[in-house]
Design an enzyme around this catalytic site. Structure first.
Site, PDB file in Angstrom:
ATOM      1  CE  LYS A 156      -4.134  -1.650   2.407  1.00  0.00           C
ATOM      2  NZ  LYS A 156      -5.040  -1.380   3.557  1.00  0.00           N
ATOM      3  CD  GLU A 198      -2.651  -2.959   5.990  1.00  0.00           C
ATOM      4  OE1 GLU A 198      -2.825  -1.965   6.695  1.00  0.00           O
ATOM      5  OE2 GLU A 198      -3.536  -3.426   5.246  1.00  0.00           O
ATOM      6  CD  GLU A 272     -12.264   3.786   3.953  1.00  0.00           C
ATOM      7  OE1 GLU A 272     -11.636   2.841   3.452  1.00  0.00           O
ATOM      8  OE2 GLU A 272     -12.848   4.662   3.293  1.00  0.00           O
ATOM      9  CD  GLU A 286      -7.635   4.668   3.774  1.00  0.00           C
ATOM     10  OE1 GLU A 286      -6.953   5.681   3.538  1.00  0.00           O
ATOM     11  OE2 GLU A 286      -7.990   3.864   2.897  1.00  0.00           O
ATOM     12  NE  ARG A 290     -11.113  11.579   0.624  1.00  0.00           N
ATOM     13  CZ  ARG A 290     -11.800  10.517   0.229  1.00  0.00           C
ATOM     14  NH1 ARG A 290     -13.116  10.590   0.136  1.00  0.00           N
ATOM     15  NH2 ARG A 290     -11.196   9.386  -0.084  1.00  0.00           N
TER      16      ARG A 290
END
Length: 442
Positions: A156, A198, A272, A286, A290
């Site tokens: 990621k 991960e 999330e 994460e 927004r």
């Protein structure tokens, strides 16, 4: 009070923000590229300010150009929408330095959540579990990390989002070439080549929690399930997340609020998680600092206008509701209608939409900036619109979705509508609770 709102975005989210701003008595100023100067959002905004040429790097992603346009337009505040500069701490600081309110969290929250490694550390400090893994500054370090966590793994981008810079690696011999690709993609997309490793959870469900904060208080507005994805980008979202054990749902909601409170979070945000469908265990991924593309499904079941709450908090108001005031009702599902060809590996399909017939009726909402004759430029994301349906329960919502998709007609460009019709009819989706591998078996 915010009187003149500059909208630093395009497409359906620009139109969505403008409508709420106008309802609140604000002047909605659209910051548009030259490629969007004749768009539907430009027609419906109160004013239009050009921010640069059509390519996003020269317009929507140019901090100096956007701030200069907002200053010239005498804006009190800037709403960044999602994508582009919405989570850019430098942009938020530039707005503050210009005396313009940034409609979003404080710079410290943007900095903490914009770096995924820092976000992991902040989440752990707030008591949230994270997926085993860590930074991979070199290919050799990535190999060490992957051996520690076990294959398969996910690579990621530290500064990433939208599936860019993300790669799934099944075997050790694939890791070195894949990490080189991930680093190159991360550098090209975000100007930051850093990646981390991960563990890949095969039976994972992507579940998120909507939060609101005012810098002191923080509440949640329930869960959303976003597990149906292609290339780690969401296609279907629903609220609440179906078939979650009560203990898991409660744990997710409490963890999200704990993180928001630890950050003294202001405005709308999404925390999330990855939920292991086999065990019910969940892991913090994460926080998106927004408004989210999928926010309408939360609005549909709670009756809360999330953009309105963003604007009120940005203007200095405290949250107008507490946790006990949130009462979810029914079930909502959103599908993203993109100008892409699902039969050609989701290849973008720019061009002229010769016909756009969107469904309408009770329990149906469409957020779109595209009408018949509208253009899909090659410069931006391919999202044409979002079809949102609501029902008294999930069974009713799925049935309404199938009917609405059957009346939807997009001609002139390829779209994901045929794929969504197949999804809506798939027995696994109808049953609910699918994981992120759903499309592999469709």
């Amino acid at each position: 009070m915010i009187r003149r709102l500059f909208i630093a975005n395009r497409g359906e989210i620009a139109l969505r923000v403008a409508r709420t701003a106008q309802r609140l008595g604000m002047t909605a100023i659209l910051g548009a590229s030259q490629g969007d100067a004749a768009s539907l959002p430009a027609m419906l905004a109160d004013e239009v300010a050009l921010v640069g040429p059509a390519p996003s790097a020269q317009s929507y992603l140019d901090v100096d150009a956007v701030i200069a346009a907002a200053i010239a337009a005498r804006a009190d505040a800037i709403h960044p929408g999602y994508g582009f500069l919405s989570e850019n701490a430098r942009f938020a600081k530039a707005a503050a330095d210009a005396g313009i309110i940034f409609v979003g969290p404080d710079i410290s929250s943007l900095e903490a959540m914009g770096d995924k490694l820092m976000a992991r550390a902040v989440g752990q400090a707030a008591g949230l579990p994270v997926v085993p893994g860590g930074e991979a500054a070199t290919p050799e370090e990535a190999l060490t990390r992957a051996r520690e966590t076990g294959f398969p793994v996910l690579l990621k981008a530290v500064a990433g989002g939208g599936g860019k810079g993300m790669k799934r690696v099944e075997r050790e011999e694939e890791l070195i070439p894949m990490i080189a690709m991930a680093m190159a993609e991360a550098q090209a997309s975000f100007g930051d080549p850093r990646v981390y490793v991960e563990r890949f959870i095969a039976s994972g469900r992507h579940v998120e929690v909507q939060v609101l904060g005012d810098g002191e208080a923080a509440i949640h507005l329930g869960t959303r399930d976003c597990s149906i994805q292609r290339r780690f980008q969401k296609l279907v979202e629903e609220a609440p997340a179906p078939m979650l054990p009560n203990a898991t749902r409660s744990g997710l909601e409490q963890a999200a609020v704990a993180l928001a409170k630890s950050l003294h979070y202001k405005g709308a945000g999404t925390v999330e998680f990855l939920v292991d469908a086999k065990t019910g265990d969940f892991y913090f991924l994460e926080m998106n600092a927004r408004i989210q593309v999928e926010h309408p499904v939360t609005e549909a079941i709670t009756g809360v206008d999330l953009v309105e709450q963003q604007l009120l908090v940005a203007g200095g108001a405290r949250l107008s509701m507490d946790q006990d005031a949130i009462r979810a009702r029914g079930h909502a599902i959103e599908v993203r209608i993109n100008a892409e060809d699902p039969e050609a590996d989701f290849r973008p399909s720019p061009g002229t939409v010769t016909r756009a017939a969107w469904p309408a009726g009770p329990g149906i909402r469409v957020d779109s900036h595209i009408a018949s004759g509208g253009m899909i430029p090659p410069y931006y994301d391919s999202l044409m619109g979002k079809l949102i349906v609501w029902g008294e329960d999930r069974h009713a919502a799925v049935a309404r979705l199938a009917c609405a998709l059957n009346t939807l007609s997009i001609e002139g460009v390829a779209s994901t509508a045929p794929l969504h019709r197949r999804i809506a009819a798939d027995p696994r989706f109808v049953a609910g609770g699918v994981d992120t591998r759903f499309l592999e078996g469709l």
